[in-house]
Scaffold this motif. Structure first.
Motif, PDB file in Angstrom:
ATOM      1  N   MET A 151       1.230  30.965  15.761  1.00 49.40           N
ATOM      2  CA  MET A 151       1.625  29.947  14.964  1.00 49.40           C
ATOM      3  C   MET A 151       0.787  30.191  13.857  1.00 49.40           C
ATOM      4  O   MET A 151       1.707  30.443  12.581  1.00 49.40           O
ATOM      5  CB  MET A 151       0.872  28.510  15.403  1.00 49.40           C
ATOM      6  CG  MET A 151       1.467  27.516  14.304  1.00 49.40           C
ATOM      7  SD  MET A 151       3.034  26.944  14.759  1.00 49.40           S
ATOM      8  CE  MET A 151       2.512  25.264  14.832  1.00 49.40           C
ATOM      9  N   CYS A 188       3.119  33.622  12.874  1.00 48.06           N
ATOM     10  CA  CYS A 188       4.280  33.137  12.103  1.00 48.06           C
ATOM     11  C   CYS A 188       4.264  32.678  10.708  1.00 48.06           C
ATOM     12  O   CYS A 188       4.957  33.070   9.737  1.00 48.06           O
ATOM     13  CB  CYS A 188       5.188  32.358  13.012  1.00 48.06           C
ATOM     14  SG  CYS A 188       5.858  32.968  14.523  1.00 48.06           S
ATOM     15  N   VAL A 213       8.326  32.895  24.340  1.00 44.84           N
ATOM     16  CA  VAL A 213       6.980  33.538  23.556  1.00 44.84           C
ATOM     17  C   VAL A 213       7.710  35.047  23.187  1.00 44.84           C
ATOM     18  O   VAL A 213       7.567  35.273  21.865  1.00 44.84           O
ATOM     19  CB  VAL A 213       5.679  33.839  24.608  1.00 44.84           C
ATOM     20  CG1 VAL A 213       4.978  34.881  24.096  1.00 44.84           C
ATOM     21  CG2 VAL A 213       5.403  32.423  24.958  1.00 44.84           C
ATOM     22  N   SER A 232      10.471  35.783  22.234  1.00 42.41           N
ATOM     23  CA  SER A 232      11.569  35.370  21.201  1.00 42.41           C
ATOM     24  C   SER A 232      10.855  35.097  19.877  1.00 42.41           C
ATOM     25  O   SER A 232      11.655  35.208  18.825  1.00 42.41           O
ATOM     26  CB  SER A 232      12.394  34.283  21.381  1.00 42.41           C
ATOM     27  OG  SER A 232      11.634  33.000  21.519  1.00 42.41           O
ATOM     28  N   CYS A 233       9.438  35.123  20.060  1.00 43.68           N
ATOM     29  CA  CYS A 233       8.685  35.253  18.604  1.00 43.68           C
ATOM     30  C   CYS A 233       8.930  36.178  17.797  1.00 43.68           C
ATOM     31  O   CYS A 233       8.491  36.279  16.729  1.00 43.68           O
ATOM     32  CB  CYS A 233       7.209  34.643  19.001  1.00 43.68           C
ATOM     33  SG  CYS A 233       7.191  32.949  19.508  1.00 43.68           S
ATOM     34  N   GLU A 264      11.584  37.302  16.803  1.00 43.69           N
ATOM     35  CA  GLU A 264      12.533  37.259  15.747  1.00 43.69           C
ATOM     36  C   GLU A 264      12.181  37.364  14.337  1.00 43.69           C
ATOM     37  O   GLU A 264      12.842  38.169  13.669  1.00 43.69           O
ATOM     38  CB  GLU A 264      13.592  36.246  16.093  1.00 43.69           C
ATOM     39  CG  GLU A 264      14.563  36.114  15.211  1.00 43.69           C
ATOM     40  CD  GLU A 264      15.448  34.832  15.817  1.00 43.69           C
ATOM     41  OE1 GLU A 264      16.298  34.240  14.850  1.00 43.69           O
ATOM     42  OE2 GLU A 264      15.032  33.906  16.877  1.00 43.69           O
ATOM     43  N   VAL A 271       1.138  38.082  15.372  1.00 50.33           N
ATOM     44  CA  VAL A 271       2.353  37.639  16.186  1.00 50.33           C
ATOM     45  C   VAL A 271       2.290  38.898  17.252  1.00 50.33           C
ATOM     46  O   VAL A 271       2.591  38.230  18.604  1.00 50.33           O
ATOM     47  CB  VAL A 271       3.747  37.739  15.735  1.00 50.33           C
ATOM     48  CG1 VAL A 271       4.920  37.361  16.547  1.00 50.33           C
ATOM     49  CG2 VAL A 271       3.732  36.379  14.596  1.00 50.33           C
ATOM     50  N   ILE A 283       1.731  38.016  21.276  1.00 47.75           N
ATOM     51  CA  ILE A 283       2.746  38.105  22.220  1.00 47.75           C
ATOM     52  C   ILE A 283       2.207  38.934  23.474  1.00 47.75           C
ATOM     53  O   ILE A 283       2.493  38.469  24.666  1.00 47.75           O
ATOM     54  CB  ILE A 283       4.080  38.808  21.335  1.00 47.75           C
ATOM     55  CG1 ILE A 283       4.775  37.623  20.749  1.00 47.75           C
ATOM     56  CG2 ILE A 283       4.911  39.302  22.857  1.00 47.75           C
ATOM     57  CD1 ILE A 283       5.632  38.058  20.074  1.00 47.75           C
TER      58      ILE A 283
END
Length: 170
Positions: free
Chosen positions: A1, A4, A114, A116-117, A119, A146, A150
């Motif tokens: 979090m 991002c 996860v 897809s974070c 992106e 990030v 991941i």
């Protein structure tokens, strides 16, 4: 979090602003994506390839009600505009979602979410490379966080179940 948050520039960008419509849309999108991810996985595992297109057909029918074909025809788009829309829809919708659903065959839904974070990370890097946008230090730190998160989350379960021993250093 935190990664991002830093990657999108929330920290150090001049403040935090929220709009009720924006927050509502974001929450609905998050719920829809979570439902789509779990439902898509179940669909791919229960059926053969291509049968999940019924869901895409349902979405297309919904948008045909919102923006009916006669409105599109009445816009009198030129050949170049139709070409752009065709290429854009293939590259921004069909190809990514096909790849995502193909990945769901090999990943659990939670691991796919996860992953897809990535992106926002790719969006920031592509914007920097293709559009010349500046990548700030905090965004770089956010991207790194990030990526680390991941990788840590994707580690095999047995590695996380082992007891972590921390010893005092002399």
């Amino acid at each position: 979090m935190v990664g991002c948050t830093l990657a999108v520039g929330l920290v150090g960008s001049g403040g935090f602003r929220m709009d009720a419509r924006g927050v509502t849309a974001a929450l609905l999108a998050a719920f829809s994506f979570a439902f789509y991810n779990v439902g898509g996985t179940a669909c791919w595992r229960a059926t053969t390839d291509g049968k999940c297109c019924c869901g895409a057909g349902g979405a297309a029918a919904f948008w045909m009600l919102v923006n009916p074909p006669w409105k599109i025809v009445a816009a009198h788009y030129g050949r170049a505009q139709w070409g752009f829309m065709a290429v854009f829809s293939l590259l921004s919708v069909l190809l990514p979602f096909s790849c995502y659903f193909a990945g769901l065959q090999y990943l659990e839904p939670t691991r796919a979410i996860v992953a897809s974070c990535l992106e926002p990370v790719f969006s920031i890097v592509i914007a920097a490379l293709a559009l010349g946008e500046l990548l700030g230090t905090m965004q770089g730190v956010g991207i790194a966080l990030v990526l680390v998160a991941i990788v840590l989350i994707q580690l095999p379960e047995r590695a996380r179940d082992e007891e972590l021993v921390v010893e005092m250093m002399e």
